[in-house]
Design an enzyme around this catalytic site. Structure first.
Site, PDB file in Angstrom:
ATOM      1  N   SER A   1       0.830  -1.203   0.000  1.00  0.00           N
ATOM      2  CA  SER A   1       0.000   0.000   0.000  1.00  0.00           C
ATOM      3  C   SER A   1       0.863   1.251   0.000  1.00  0.00           C
ATOM      4  O   SER A   1       1.968   1.262   0.559  1.00  0.00           O
ATOM      5  CB  SER A   1      -0.883   0.005   1.256  1.00  0.00           C
ATOM      6  OG  SER A   1      -1.499   1.259   1.458  1.00  0.00           O
ATOM      7  N   TYR A  33      -2.522  -0.344  10.006  1.00  0.00           N
ATOM      8  CA  TYR A  33      -2.706  -0.924   8.669  1.00  0.00           C
ATOM      9  C   TYR A  33      -1.423  -0.783   7.854  1.00  0.00           C
ATOM     10  O   TYR A  33      -0.936  -1.748   7.262  1.00  0.00           O
ATOM     11  CB  TYR A  33      -3.867  -0.231   7.964  1.00  0.00           C
ATOM     12  CG  TYR A  33      -3.977  -0.577   6.499  1.00  0.00           C
ATOM     13  CD1 TYR A  33      -4.418  -1.835   6.105  1.00  0.00           C
ATOM     14  CD2 TYR A  33      -3.626   0.338   5.517  1.00  0.00           C
ATOM     15  CE1 TYR A  33      -4.513  -2.174   4.761  1.00  0.00           C
ATOM     16  CE2 TYR A  33      -3.715   0.015   4.169  1.00  0.00           C
ATOM     17  CZ  TYR A  33      -4.163  -1.236   3.797  1.00  0.00           C
ATOM     18  OH  TYR A  33      -4.245  -1.569   2.470  1.00  0.00           O
TER      19      TYR A  33
END
Length: 335
Positions: A127, A152
């Site tokens: 990501s 995350y």
């Protein structure tokens, strides 16, 4: 070839699976169908995939160690595209343990399956959030990713580190995919475009964080799927001349690579909203809000290494991509 796609009922997983099936591959898709967002949307995606006889769906949780081991042993995959994960930056502030189970334990189970069954290439979702506190634009895969601002993001960096270890120890070719703000048809209800569209069509106001003073490298889903379909055949190799001191952080002496997959054209949040207003033919009522914890001001992808590897980089404009999303949303929800 025989592919495994994890998270096949998810947004990116669905599109990648469809792209692989269109190319004539066989795909086994797994997903735990959790209720992080509307399960009916996931089932609708699966319903479309299951019309193709080359697709097989197995309901399975990534954290199920024995179940994952049995799957890999039975199927003998040639390629694995690991897109299943607990998504969402803000949700990680409320439910951190869900990220440990799915993103850490689940990723390890995938690595173990690949290792023990001689998978030819593992591609996995990382990501743009790994860039964290970085301020140099555009983000390059050579940049430091040592300061994430959400759990995350930390799990995604951990996935890259775990993958490098397996590439180094077991000669497993791995490719990390740093996605930049993916959007488009069949998108996730927890993401801004979906939430904005639903609110505006319902006559409700939308929350605009940091008073709209943010920029994002919005990347259209078809461009993501195309890049992955091309990268699966670009298998990392050993580079005996690579050193930590002189080599790129995105590569290694091991068969390991990391790429940014972004549009390379950051758009102001207010311009993004304006494109949505044009597509809907409605002006939104905006609630200007402060910055949220775990968020970043700007993202921008350096995709030159991606282009050099596959001769392609994302380029769909926000106006075009949002118009396609709105057309899908109106048709799917009969609005």
């Amino acid at each position: 070839m025989n592919f495994l796609v994890t998270g096949a009922a998810g947004f990116i997983g669905y599109h990648v699976t469809e792209r692989l099936l269109d190319a004539g591959h066989k795909v086994v898709g797994i997903d735990n169908l959790n209720d992080y967002y509307d399960v009916n949307l996931k089932l609708a995606r699966l319903g479309r995939l299951e019309t193709n006889s080359d697709f097989t769906f197995i309901k399975l949780d990534l954290a199920d160690r024995q179940g994952m081991a049995d799957l890999f042993a039975a199927q003998q995959f040639q390629r694995v595209i690991h897109l299943g994960a607990q998504a969402g930056v803000r949700y990680s502030l409320e439910n951190p343990l869900a990220y440990a189970d799915s993103n850490l334990v689940g990723h390890l189970n995938v690595l173990e399956g690949c290792r023990h069954n001689k998978v030819g290439h593992l591609l996995y979702a990382s990501s743009s959030s790994v860039y964290g506190l970085n301020r140099k634009m555009p983000f390059a895969t050579d940049d430091s990713v040592d300061h994430p601002v959400s759990l995350y993001a930390a799990t995604k960096k951990a996935n890259e580190l775990m993958s490098h270890t397996y590439s180094h120890l077991y000669n497993l070719p791995t490719t990390g995919l740093r996605f930049f703000t993916v959007y488009g048809p069949w998108g996730r209800p927890d993401m801004a475009l979906f939430k904005f569209t639903k609110a505006i069509l319902s006559g409700e106001s939308i929350d605009v964080y940091n008073h709209g003073e943010m920029r994002r490298d919005f990347t259209y889903i078809d461009d993501i799927a195309e890049a992955i379909a091309r990268l699966q055949s670009v298998i990392p190799t050993v580079d005996k001349n690579w050193t930590v001191e002189q080599g790129s952080a995105a590569s290694s002496s091991a068969p390991y690579r990391v790429y940014n997959i972004g549009n390379s054209q950051p758009v102001k949040l207010m311009e993004y909203i304006s494109a949505l207003e044009r597509a809907l033919g409605i002006t939104a009522t905006k609630n200007l809000m402060p910055m949220q914890p775990g968020d970043v001001l700007e993202t921008s992808a350096d995709t030159q290494p991606l282009y050099e590897a596959i001769g392609f980089k994302p380029q769909t404009s926000v106006d075009e991509g949002i118009a396609r999303f709105v057309a899908w949303y109106r048709a799917f929800y009969n609005v």
